[in-house]
Scaffold this active site. Structure first.
Site, PDB file in Angstrom:
ATOM      1  N   ASN A  96       7.643  50.759  29.380  1.00 33.21           N
ATOM      2  CA  ASN A  96       8.665  50.709  28.316  1.00 33.21           C
ATOM      3  C   ASN A  96       9.444  52.010  28.189  1.00 33.21           C
ATOM      4  O   ASN A  96       9.447  52.664  27.152  1.00 33.21           O
ATOM      5  CB  ASN A  96       8.009  50.347  26.975  1.00 33.21           C
ATOM      6  CG  ASN A  96       6.904  51.322  26.575  1.00 33.21           C
ATOM      7  OD1 ASN A  96       6.241  51.905  27.412  1.00 33.21           O
ATOM      8  ND2 ASN A  96       6.708  51.497  25.281  1.00 33.21           N
ATOM      9  N   ASN A 279       1.644  45.831  16.673  1.00 33.05           N
ATOM     10  CA  ASN A 279       1.881  44.573  17.375  1.00 33.05           C
ATOM     11  C   ASN A 279       0.848  44.426  18.493  1.00 33.05           C
ATOM     12  O   ASN A 279       0.873  45.230  19.427  1.00 33.05           O
ATOM     13  CB  ASN A 279       3.301  44.580  17.952  1.00 33.05           C
ATOM     14  CG  ASN A 279       3.688  43.260  18.574  1.00 33.05           C
ATOM     15  OD1 ASN A 279       3.064  42.236  18.341  1.00 33.05           O
ATOM     16  ND2 ASN A 279       4.733  43.288  19.396  1.00 33.05           N
ATOM     17  N   ASP A 306      -3.925  51.861  22.869  1.00 32.52           N
ATOM     18  CA  ASP A 306      -2.566  51.307  22.785  1.00 32.52           C
ATOM     19  C   ASP A 306      -1.610  52.366  22.216  1.00 32.52           C
ATOM     20  O   ASP A 306      -0.774  52.083  21.351  1.00 32.52           O
ATOM     21  CB  ASP A 306      -2.537  50.033  21.947  1.00 32.52           C
ATOM     22  CG  ASP A 306      -1.334  49.144  22.276  1.00 32.52           C
ATOM     23  OD1 ASP A 306      -0.754  49.309  23.371  1.00 32.52           O
ATOM     24  OD2 ASP A 306      -0.977  48.295  21.443  1.00 32.52           O
TER      25      ASP A 306
END
Length: 418
Positions: A96, A279, A306
């Site tokens: 990302n 998320n 994460d």
């Protein structure tokens, strides 16, 4: 450089020294000697720390650094230093970025930027071009350049046939396909777990079904293709049940959970603090209980921080428009140490992720390469900004009581202590 670790309790179930307290002598990156007492010499680099424990190097399977494109969130240099100080010898870095890591040149850029760092970097290439979910990216070329898996970070593959083709194609070179478990049509504009707490607070909900229906679809496709699939960051009890059944069938499926989904539930929403907006969202107490049980039973293979740095402009805003994500490297071990014993932790953040991502196994024995995480399991403390090494400070664990801490690592012939 010759390094001597004094009175270190070895945590490695595959080593004959497991749970024994020994001195460890490391010469030129190799474990030269393990003994009760090794005499010190003037040219030795001595490491002597309270309640020192060492395990095989930890590997975080889902880490985001901003570079290239979002250096204001985090740079590769500082991100890797943060990982080292947090006890991680290896990190798998998500795609990302801007541009997205979807070709061999982008993969090689990441690897080259990490040369000479103590923490190893393993790029996760985007599964689709620019992570747009339309056309498959150059998977084979990226793997040849060093990518260890393929997935669009936090972006589900909505095209069923595209996922099917990816699972089939990756078998040609033993590639690992990752599929984020979320159905956007069902999730809609939800910002928190659909349930009592979101209703009370007037927040749009994301049903557990949005995750579970995607997991079910991917497992059907996996069974059809006989491929290999990793489902990152599951968060519901039903997802656990579906994956458990698939494993019983013999399907090649593995999964991970984010640390915050293991410890926190949607009661944290009260206060509208965007730090807890993640998320997948924080789920119910029942989900958390099921997820913790699944880790202990081995249904969930990997625990990840994460880690996702977000700059303050995108976090210190109204809850509904704040960006999802939390940093997690610095708090990872201390948070896990509040709920699991050390053997479970090291299996889920060292042994299992290395196996699943196709990396060589590690052992703490004489003659082995020294790739070690250094830590203590003792001592409670309140996690605060002084414990954060990242450029971004968006930690979900800020001001929470944690236990034990990472001291640092020895890896790539380098000792890094925080």
């Amino acid at each position: 450089m010759i390094t001597l670790l004094k009175s270190a309790t070895i945590i490695d179930t595959h080593s004959k020294y497991h749970n024994q307290t020994k001195d460890i002598l490391i010469v030129d990156g190799i474990i030269k000697e393990i003994n009760d007492i090794i005499s010190q010499k003037e040219n030795y680099q001595i490491v002597e720390l309270p309640d020192l424990k060492v395990s095989t190097g930890w590997f975080d399977s889902s880490v985001s650094f901003g570079e290239p494109g979002y250096e204001e969130r985090e740079t590769l240099n500082n991100g890797l230093d943060t990982a080292a100080k947090s006890g991680f010898t290896s990190v798998a870095v998500n795609a990302n970025t801007q541009p997205v890591i979807d070709n061999k040149s982008a993969v090689e850029y990441l690897i080259n930027k990490a040369t000479f760092k103590a923490t190893d970097i393993y790029p996760i290439g985007a599964l689709t071009q620019q992570s747009k979910g339309v056309e498959m990216a150059e998977l084979y070329d990226m793997q040849q350049s060093g990518a260890v898996a393929f997935g669009d970070y936090k972006k589900p593959i909505e095209n069923d046939n595209l996922m099917k083709i990816a699972l089939l194609y990756a078998q040609n070179f033993n590639g690992l396909v990752m599929s984020f478990p979320k159905n956007n049509a069902i999730a809609g504009e939800g910002v928190a777990n659909e349930g009592v707490n979101a209703t009370i607070l007037g927040l749009k909900g994301i049903p557990a079904l949005a995750e579970e229906i995607q997991v079910a679809r991917d497992l059907f496709l996996l069974e059809y293709t006989d491929g290999k699939l990793h489902i990152p960051t599951i968060s519901t009890a039903k997802s656990v049940k579906l994956i458990k059944e698939a494993k019983k069938k013999g399907l090649q499926v593995t999964c991970s959970v984010a640390i915050h989904n293991l410890l926190l539930n949607d009661e944290e929403l009260h206060g509208f603090d965007a730090k807890v907006k993640v998320n997948p969202p924080l789920r119910t107490k029942e989900d958390v209980k099921a997820i913790q049980k699944a880790v202990k039973e081995g249904v969930i293979d990997i625990i990840t921080s994460d880690h996702n740095p977000i700059d303050v402009e995108e976090k210190k805003v109204e809850f509904s428009i704040a960006k999802d994500g939390t940093i997690g490297l610095e708090s990872a071990f201390s948070a896990l140490n509040t709920i699991f014993d050390i053997d479970i932790i090291t299996k889920c953040i060292s042994e299992n992720p290395r196996k699943i991502f196709g990396l060589p196994s590690l052992k703490i024995n004489e003659g082995e390469t020294a790739s070690l995480s250094l830590f203590t399991t003792e001592g409670d403390y309140i996690f605060s900004e002084k414990n954060i090494f990242s450029n971004s400070k968006n930690s979900i664990f800020l001001n929470r009581k944690l236990k034990g801490k990472a001291y640092g690592i020895y890896n790539n012939k380098q000792l890094v202590l925080n």
